[in-house]
Design a protein around this motif. Sequence first.
Motif, short mmCIF file in Angstrom:
data_model
loop_
_atom_site.label_atom_id
_atom_site.label_comp_id
_atom_site.label_asym_id
_atom_site.label_seq_id
_atom_site.Cartn_x
_atom_site.Cartn_y
_atom_site.Cartn_z
N ARG A 80 41.50 40.14 38.31
CA ARG A 80 41.54 40.88 37.05
C ARG A 80 41.31 42.36 37.31
NH1 ARG A 80 38.04 37.66 34.48
NH2 ARG A 80 39.55 35.97 34.28
N GLN A 81 40.28 42.66 38.13
CA GLN A 81 39.97 44.06 38.45
C GLN A 81 41.17 44.76 39.10
OE1 GLN A 81 36.58 43.80 40.99
NE2 GLN A 81 35.11 43.80 39.30
N LYS A 82 41.86 44.03 39.93
CA LYS A 82 42.99 44.64 40.65
C LYS A 82 44.28 44.59 39.84
CE LYS A 82 41.35 44.25 45.27
NZ LYS A 82 41.58 43.92 46.65
N GLY A 83 44.18 44.05 38.62
CA GLY A 83 45.35 44.00 37.74
C GLY A 83 46.42 43.02 38.22
N LYS A 84 46.02 42.03 38.99
CA LYS A 84 47.02 41.08 39.52
C LYS A 84 47.21 39.91 38.53
CE LYS A 84 46.85 42.53 44.13
NZ LYS A 84 46.89 42.35 45.51
N THR A 85 47.83 40.23 37.41
CA THR A 85 47.97 39.22 36.35
C THR A 85 48.87 38.06 36.78
OG1 THR A 85 49.03 41.14 35.38
CG2 THR A 85 47.54 39.94 33.97
N ASP A 86 49.87 38.35 37.60
CA ASP A 86 50.77 37.26 38.05
C ASP A 86 49.98 36.19 38.76
OD1 ASP A 86 52.73 38.75 37.15
OD2 ASP A 86 53.81 39.00 39.06
N LEU A 87 49.11 36.64 39.68
CA LEU A 87 48.33 35.68 40.46
C LEU A 87 47.32 34.96 39.57
CD1 LEU A 87 47.76 37.60 43.81
CD2 LEU A 87 49.33 35.74 43.34
#
Length: 297
Positions: A80-87
């Motif tokens: 979430r912090q890294k903005g990796k919504t796909d994962l």
Amino acid sequence: MTRRVTKAIFPVAGMGTRFLPATKSVPKEIMTLVDRPLIQYAIDEARAAGIKEFIFVTSRGKGALEDYFDHAPQLEQLLRQKGKTDLLNTLESTNMESGAIAYIRQHKALGLGHAVWCARRLIGDEPFAVILPDDVIAGEKPCLQQMVEAYEETGGNMVAAMEVPAEKTSSYGMLDIEADMGAMVRTKGMVEKPKAEDAPSNLAVIGRYILSPSVLENLNNIEQGAGGEIQLTDAIAAEIKNGNGVYGYRFQGQRFDCGSKSGFLQATVAFGLARDDLREDLFAYLHDVVNMGKAAE
Ligand code: UTP
């Protein structure tokens, strides 16, 4: 009217010896096709068929399977912090509603029939599905969903059926056909792993079942059969003797035997080629490999 099928048993207590040494510490069902473990394909198929309760029959050394369905708060927060919504979204399919999943131990590997019997108290008096995760089935409509729809018409018991060549009958439970209605057959018997000359047909049972609770009662009376194991096939065949319907369903789709090395590798290639992000590279590689082989001939 037939009762809805909302419970599924996943027998995962086998030792997976064909994949040793990997299965010494990794459950077979956690092995991955591309990036998803076998168990995820099985769960997705069950969900699509309307299953709400997931019962795993496990054994020693299968802890990784239980962890797989737990929330992973640290990992989720990092993504979430890294903005990796796909994962993050891919993780969602591993989450289970609280109370929807149950684990039962099979204390001794006495065979598939015994594994299913171990779940009897969680099934109670309802029809239920059985999914063997090492049979992975690719198809437009998931196999169990096709079967549930067909079962709504027939009731009784239903097994997924597939034609196999004569030299393979000794690896499967084979159906003795009473009436052939096309997609569906009504059976008058089942034989576990017959030699080609003893096989009653070329229709083999593969790892999807919808069973009536009376199969669990039959299992109470089944002695160890072929290979010293308590065979599910024998308990289903007993249904026919008791006058209950057992249907074979010729599903649409391609089945991969991921319990065998060759089947697993074929599934890896097929699922890799089905992915937009991998197809081009993988295809080019396979093309080169095949051409190199041809050149060597
Ligand atoms: P397999 O015949 O493929 O056995 O079982 P296995 O132990 O998984 O694999 P190999 O042959 O040693 O490589 C078919 C299904 O039945 C389950 C397995 O986990 C698999 O899903 N099973 C088998 C049990 O749950 N308990 C058993 O006693 C036997």
